[in-house]
Design a protein around this motif. Structure first.
Motif, PDB file in Angstrom:
ATOM      1  N   UNK B 267     -10.040 -31.947   1.363  1.00 44.05           N
ATOM      2  CA  UNK B 267     -11.562 -31.747   1.170  1.00 44.05           C
ATOM      3  C   UNK B 267     -12.441 -31.913   2.225  1.00 44.05           C
ATOM      4  N   UNK B 268     -12.048 -33.123   3.298  1.00 42.46           N
ATOM      5  CA  UNK B 268     -12.939 -33.475   4.053  1.00 42.46           C
ATOM      6  C   UNK B 268     -12.898 -32.501   5.443  1.00 42.46           C
ATOM      7  N   UNK B 269     -11.495 -31.783   5.733  1.00 40.49           N
ATOM      8  CA  UNK B 269     -11.532 -31.002   6.917  1.00 40.49           C
ATOM      9  C   UNK B 269     -11.685 -29.439   6.425  1.00 40.49           C
ATOM     10  N   UNK B 270     -11.260 -28.976   5.008  1.00 36.97           N
ATOM     11  CA  UNK B 270     -11.417 -27.866   4.835  1.00 36.97           C
ATOM     12  C   UNK B 270     -10.340 -26.739   5.298  1.00 36.97           C
ATOM     13  N   UNK B 271      -9.145 -27.178   5.902  1.00 34.92           N
ATOM     14  CA  UNK B 271      -8.513 -26.195   6.434  1.00 34.92           C
ATOM     15  C   UNK B 271      -7.569 -25.615   5.078  1.00 34.92           C
ATOM     16  N   UNK B 272      -7.221 -24.390   5.101  1.00 41.46           N
ATOM     17  CA  UNK B 272      -6.489 -23.621   4.366  1.00 41.46           C
ATOM     18  C   UNK B 272      -5.118 -24.900   4.023  1.00 41.46           C
ATOM     19  N   UNK B 273      -4.765 -24.755   2.780  1.00 40.88           N
ATOM     20  CA  UNK B 273      -3.646 -25.704   2.213  1.00 40.88           C
ATOM     21  C   UNK B 273      -2.797 -24.668   1.492  1.00 40.88           C
ATOM     22  N   UNK B 297      10.816 -16.744   3.418  1.00 43.68           N
ATOM     23  CA  UNK B 297      10.623 -15.512   3.197  1.00 43.68           C
ATOM     24  C   UNK B 297      10.502 -14.705   1.818  1.00 43.68           C
ATOM     25  N   UNK B 298      10.654 -15.826   0.850  1.00 41.43           N
ATOM     26  CA  UNK B 298      10.624 -15.266  -0.700  1.00 41.43           C
ATOM     27  C   UNK B 298       9.104 -15.744  -1.069  1.00 41.43           C
ATOM     28  N   UNK B 299       8.161 -15.884  -0.134  1.00 46.06           N
ATOM     29  CA  UNK B 299       6.590 -16.148  -0.398  1.00 46.06           C
ATOM     30  C   UNK B 299       6.089 -14.898  -0.747  1.00 46.06           C
ATOM     31  N   UNK B 300       4.884 -14.739  -1.298  1.00 44.22           N
ATOM     32  CA  UNK B 300       4.137 -13.676  -1.471  1.00 44.22           C
ATOM     33  C   UNK B 300       3.848 -13.268  -0.070  1.00 44.22           C
ATOM     34  N   UNK B 301       3.824 -11.924   0.165  1.00 44.49           N
ATOM     35  CA  UNK B 301       3.636 -11.429   1.714  1.00 44.49           C
ATOM     36  C   UNK B 301       2.280 -12.142   2.408  1.00 44.49           C
ATOM     37  N   UNK B 302       0.923 -12.239   1.659  1.00 43.49           N
ATOM     38  CA  UNK B 302      -0.220 -12.629   2.179  1.00 43.49           C
ATOM     39  C   UNK B 302      -0.119 -13.939   2.466  1.00 43.49           C
ATOM     40  N   UNK B 303       0.794 -14.694   1.783  1.00 40.99           N
ATOM     41  CA  UNK B 303       0.894 -16.395   1.993  1.00 40.99           C
ATOM     42  C   UNK B 303       1.838 -16.453   3.207  1.00 40.99           C
ATOM     43  N   UNK B 304       2.779 -15.795   3.135  1.00 40.25           N
ATOM     44  CA  UNK B 304       3.787 -15.893   4.397  1.00 40.25           C
ATOM     45  C   UNK B 304       3.033 -15.568   5.664  1.00 40.25           C
ATOM     46  N   UNK B 305       2.271 -14.590   5.681  1.00 41.27           N
ATOM     47  CA  UNK B 305       1.605 -14.015   6.890  1.00 41.27           C
ATOM     48  C   UNK B 305       0.613 -15.174   7.139  1.00 41.27           C
ATOM     49  N   UNK B 306      -0.308 -15.732   6.421  1.00 36.83           N
ATOM     50  CA  UNK B 306      -1.153 -16.681   6.549  1.00 36.83           C
ATOM     51  C   UNK B 306      -0.620 -17.961   7.357  1.00 36.83           C
ATOM     52  N   UNK B 307       0.525 -18.529   6.617  1.00 40.84           N
ATOM     53  CA  UNK B 307       1.121 -19.854   6.986  1.00 40.84           C
ATOM     54  C   UNK B 307       2.027 -19.380   8.224  1.00 40.84           C
ATOM     55  N   UNK B 308       2.626 -18.309   8.430  1.00 40.39           N
ATOM     56  CA  UNK B 308       3.517 -18.045   9.410  1.00 40.39           C
ATOM     57  C   UNK B 308       2.582 -18.012  10.823  1.00 40.39           C
ATOM     58  N   UNK B 309       1.429 -17.307  10.621  1.00 45.72           N
ATOM     59  CA  UNK B 309       0.714 -16.630  11.694  1.00 45.72           C
ATOM     60  C   UNK B 309      -0.386 -18.022  12.272  1.00 45.72           C
ATOM     61  N   UNK B 310      -0.376 -19.044  11.507  1.00 46.09           N
ATOM     62  CA  UNK B 310      -1.276 -19.926  11.968  1.00 46.09           C
ATOM     63  C   UNK B 310      -0.884 -20.582  13.281  1.00 46.09           C
TER      64      UNK B 310
END
Lengths: 597, 597
Positions: B267-273, B297-310
């Motif tokens: 909550x204090x940093x606001x990074x995506x979690x 690789x069984x994450x929803x594609x948008x979650x996978x993309x977001x996490x793995x591209x950070x």
């Protein structure tokens, strides 16, 4: 005990000799999948049922089991019940073994109490655990069913405490020899063994050559000189006793496959014969020279007097646990005792390691046969159970057990749960060729539901009569779901549920009026309907609340025919217990007393 | 892991320091029975329930439990279920522990799979085994519940594999220190511990002096110089990532008591979690910056993309098991990862042993707070579950789970059995302050019935809302009797039984059409009536066969109020499974493939 590894070695030597003799056929053998090699060995041992629960590390092997022509997959509700079932199967189907298949970690650990019980009570059970591939065993990934810290050997270490030998398969080339080694140990030592079956080895092709030679059950031969000496010593003592000899038969006469040898001994010599609780039905309880159950100071007085006053006691396969000896109250000095065991003999104070009873007994029978005329003159107490005349209609323990004695038929399998049932049944003579099953040493409550499942399959296999279980309401709650498996496979046991509102054996040991010995009351007569008898055609359930109701049921021919699974709820008073249990509890109480606060 | 013994040592040092400070009150302490000393410690830890089964070696201690004013004896149907219940209790009642009491041999071995599961999944459980007296432990008579060969230490050896520390009580003088030692280990290391309680020591009087000082939960302090260095390193990387950072929360954030610290961080940093499956509900799934479940690789594609591209992933308490990582398909290189653990920290490739997250996290939050404005600009995928429009009325997996998402309320405890349920629930966001309970690493089927019992007690203790269980028909059969205990204690869970005719997860792994994955069909809606709800007032059962029926039930206010125990049989197709399970099974299949025959 010390010579049992020799027994396995000797059995392996015997097997190897036979294999050498057959070398000429060697070239013709077909390769076989490793999993099918194992099944072929089990088929040779007349195994027809495999108990267990599917899990992702054993599914490949299960394909082979499901496709096997003579071995059926049972599919239990949980692994502990499956292990209990394998134990019950092995007890009733003598000369075979019980088999339980579980999955890695979660499944095998759930079964471990059942395996430990088979160890304690000397029952040959093979525990197969489907485990990750040999590669995974080396790289140790954090798979589900692991401890999360890479200790892939933790379950093996646990199993080592409760099995007599283990085969941790890592190589298809040595797998057949490993399987044969532990199966031989299982049979010759009458204890559970443990096998890990990695997913990637199940379908590996191996030589089927070894299958041509059946595994040997032969115990190691006795040393002829020592054996002759022992026979002389025994004969001398029998002579000195002027034929005042009694024979006491116990658990190991059953576990180490001595029924026929013991029968020869008792019928050809005519000495009075008694059983310990764990030896019940090792010899016929209807045999004219049979005097009943000896269990130390809680024996019936005339049995106690007869056994303890004999000049010589010939003890066959004794196992002196607390509940099997009236809390260690045998009053038989070693100076008047000869003990025959599977791997040693004791004559008074002298031990003869390696002189096993399987070979010794027939020679002893021959040697003692001339005593027969004198032996038969020794009076034997009459072992009968008289149904008491009680003024009220309450189903008391004192009335119930002798009454049940009138219901049993030859070749029935009679199973008694630890507690009220295992003590109550002791004083009731069972019919000719009936089989008594109980877990008097290990005493894990709930065990009989699983073991009844296994026993009923075995009884069907070998053509015995009905399977009849006695269990209390408290014990039945531990393992109740296995009734569903009995229904699914069309088994037809009669299950007497002694509804006495809780853990009665414990009330007599401690906490007679404590809440912790209470349990929930269930609608017992609706249970089978819920657990799979959807249209009510597969089962029948009854409640009996009075002597008259129970008598009427027992006299009902349709009930006695046992052509479907039947559950009888027997309403009994909470604080009533069989005579033997009350006395045992008093003796246990003295040694286990809690300091009062 | 390597420094965990140091953690216990440090905790003991802390405790000893406190005790030294209090020496002036030493003389006033009253002697106390050893059993009551143990109960006093448990009371300090806010334990209110003890699970287990009575047996003759624990009855004396049970007198003390039954008489204790704030700790209640539950009295389970069997020991495995009791161990599962202790586990479920400990998971929901954070800052306390679960306690299971069994008897020697038979009881403790029946519980061992439950204890091993608590080890694997890092749950603080105390396993107390009532054992024979210290004299019997030395003389080793052949008591019932023994292996018959005098190995009184076999059960201890088994327990050592599945507990983090053990206290084998032999002397009243050292017992209090031993009890304190293992309870401290239990809490600080979040793993099960094992205690043997000999019958003769239970009532021995010992000093109550130590009770004046509560046991310490403090982990060992971080080395300030190393900690400062680590903070600098992390800050540098965050800076280099230009605030393109995501936070990934996993199991150990829950197990090692980091909920509030993690909440401050996010909550204090606001990074995506994001959460891993085992970290589900560690942070609120309704939090605006929360993006859902990352599972390789069984994450929803948008979650996978977001996490793995950070550019940088800050991982808190990760536990990388197969089912928690989409079968090891994380696509996050160490060069972009910071891992915070209970006892060490990893920054890219560098490990910092002894730098634990409990102290580090608040400092890190302070340090990263200035990133907040930039961090909040990073978009986060919307984590919602849309109920699909399906043309038919069949209750499909794809429809069922999002639909259930509309039923949950804040502070519900949601429990999902391994299999269809644990995969199906992942994609559904749970409400504020709800607690998700599942056994994703250990995966012992049937576990949730026991753990629901324990969780429901804990939820009642700490004022949570409803306890809601999802379980398949196959899994429920393993442990079904524990429903009876829920009834007896007036617990009111809602139990959704997914009736899909057998072991669906296994059908997807192997043997889709095999008989070994079939089970018996039970009359699920009559079950509670049989298991103790004699007059039908304590429970209610339902069958729903269509979307419309389920919707109507979920909208029924009386149902949603959950003021009695309720069982809902949900009819679902045999060969349907949630998306995540299908994908996981495909991946597992590749690594565990059986060679076709």
């Amino acid at each position: 005990m010390s010579t049992q590894p020799e027994a396995s070695l000797q059995a392996e030597v015997n097997r190897l000799r036979l294999q050498l003799e057959s070398l000429q056929v060697k070239d013709g053998s077909e390769p076989i999948a490793l999993g099918n090699y194992l099944l072929a060995r089990l088929e040779q041992l007349k195994v027809t049922k495999m108990f267990g629960v599917p899990g992702d590390f054993n599914l490949g092997f299960l394909d082979l089991v499901e496709d096997h022509p003579t071995i059926d997959w049972v599919g239990n509700c949980n692994e502990l019940n499956a292990a209990y079932a394998a134990d019950g199967y092995a007890r009733v189907k003598e000369h075979s073994i019980g088999v339980v298949l579980t999955t890695f970690g979660v499944g095998e650990l759930s079964a471990i109490n059942g395996i430990a019980g088979a160890f304690s009570e000397m029952v040959p059970v093979l525990h197969i655990a489907g485990v990750p591939s040999t590669t995974q065993q080396k790289t140790k990934p954090m798979l589900h069913h692991t401890l999360g810290d890479g200790r892939y050997d933790a379950y093996i270490k646990a199993a080592e405490n409760f099995t007599i030998s283990q085969a941790i398969l890592t190589d298809a080339n040595t797998a057949a020899a490993e399987i044969d080694r532990i199966l031989t140990d299982c049979m010759t030592r009458a204890r559970p063994v443990y096998l890990t079956l990695p997913t990637n080895l199940v379908f590996e092709k191996i030589s089927s050559e070894r299958l041509k030679i059946p595994l040997s059950r032969l115990p190691p031969p006795n040393d002829p000189d020592v054996e002759a000496f022992v026979l002389d010593e025994i004969a001398k003592l029998v002579d000195e006793a002027a034929d005042d000899v009694v024979i006491l038969v116990d658990a190991c006469a059953i576990r180490h496959d001595l029924r026929s040898e013991v029968n020869e001994l008792i019928t050809k010599t005519g000495f009075p014969v008694f059983s310990a609780p764990m030896g019940k039905t090792a010899v016929s309880e209807k045999y004219e020279r049979y005097g009943g159950i000896y269990v130390g100071s809680i024996s019936h007085p005339d049995i106690k007097e007869k056994v303890e006053s004999a000049k010589l006691i010939l003890s066959v396969g004794s196992l002196k646990s607390d509940f099997n000896t009236g809390n260690f109250t045998y009053s038989i000095p070693p100076s008047r005792t000869i003990e025959l065991h599977s791997d040693h003999t004791k004559v008074q104070f002298a031990a003869f390691p390696g002189i096993g009873m399987k070979e010794l007994l027939p020679l002893l029978t021959e040697r003692l046969q001339p005593c027969s005329a004198a032996a038969r003159k020794i009076p034997v107490p009459d072992f009968t159970a008289i149904v008491p005349n009680e003024a009220n209609d309450v189903i008391s323990q004192a009335w119930f057990w002798p009454k049940m004695g009138t219901f049993f038929k030859p070749q029935d399998v009679v199973i008694a749960e630890t507690g009220t049932s295992s003590f109550g049944i002791l004083d009731v003579p069972l019919p000719e060729k009936s089989v008594f099953v109980s877990q008097i040493l290990w005493g894990s409550i709930g065990w009989t539901i699983g073991s009844t499942l296994g026993a009923a399959f075995a009884a069907r296999d070998i053509g015995l009569n009905r399977t009849i279980l006695f269990i209390g309401d408290g014990s039945l709650q531990l393992t109740v779901q296995e009734l569903s498996v009995m229904l699914r496979h069309g088994l037809k046991p009669i299950i007497f549920v002694l509804n006495n509102s809780g853990y009665t054996i414990e009330r007599f040991l401690h906490g007679k009026h404590r809440k912790y010995n209470d349990i929930s009351n269930w609608k017992w007569t609706s249970l089978l309907g819920v657990l799979g008898d959807e249209d009510g055609t597969l089962s029948k359930s009854y409640t009996v609340k009075s002597k008259a109701e129970l008598e009427a049921l027992l006299e009902d021919a349709a009930f006695a025919r046992a052509d479907k699974i039947q559950l009888v709820e027997v309403m009994m008073p909470m604080h009533d217990a069989p005579r033997a249990l009350v006395q045992q509890a008093e003796l246990s109480g003295k040694t286990n007393a809690y300091v009062a606060i």
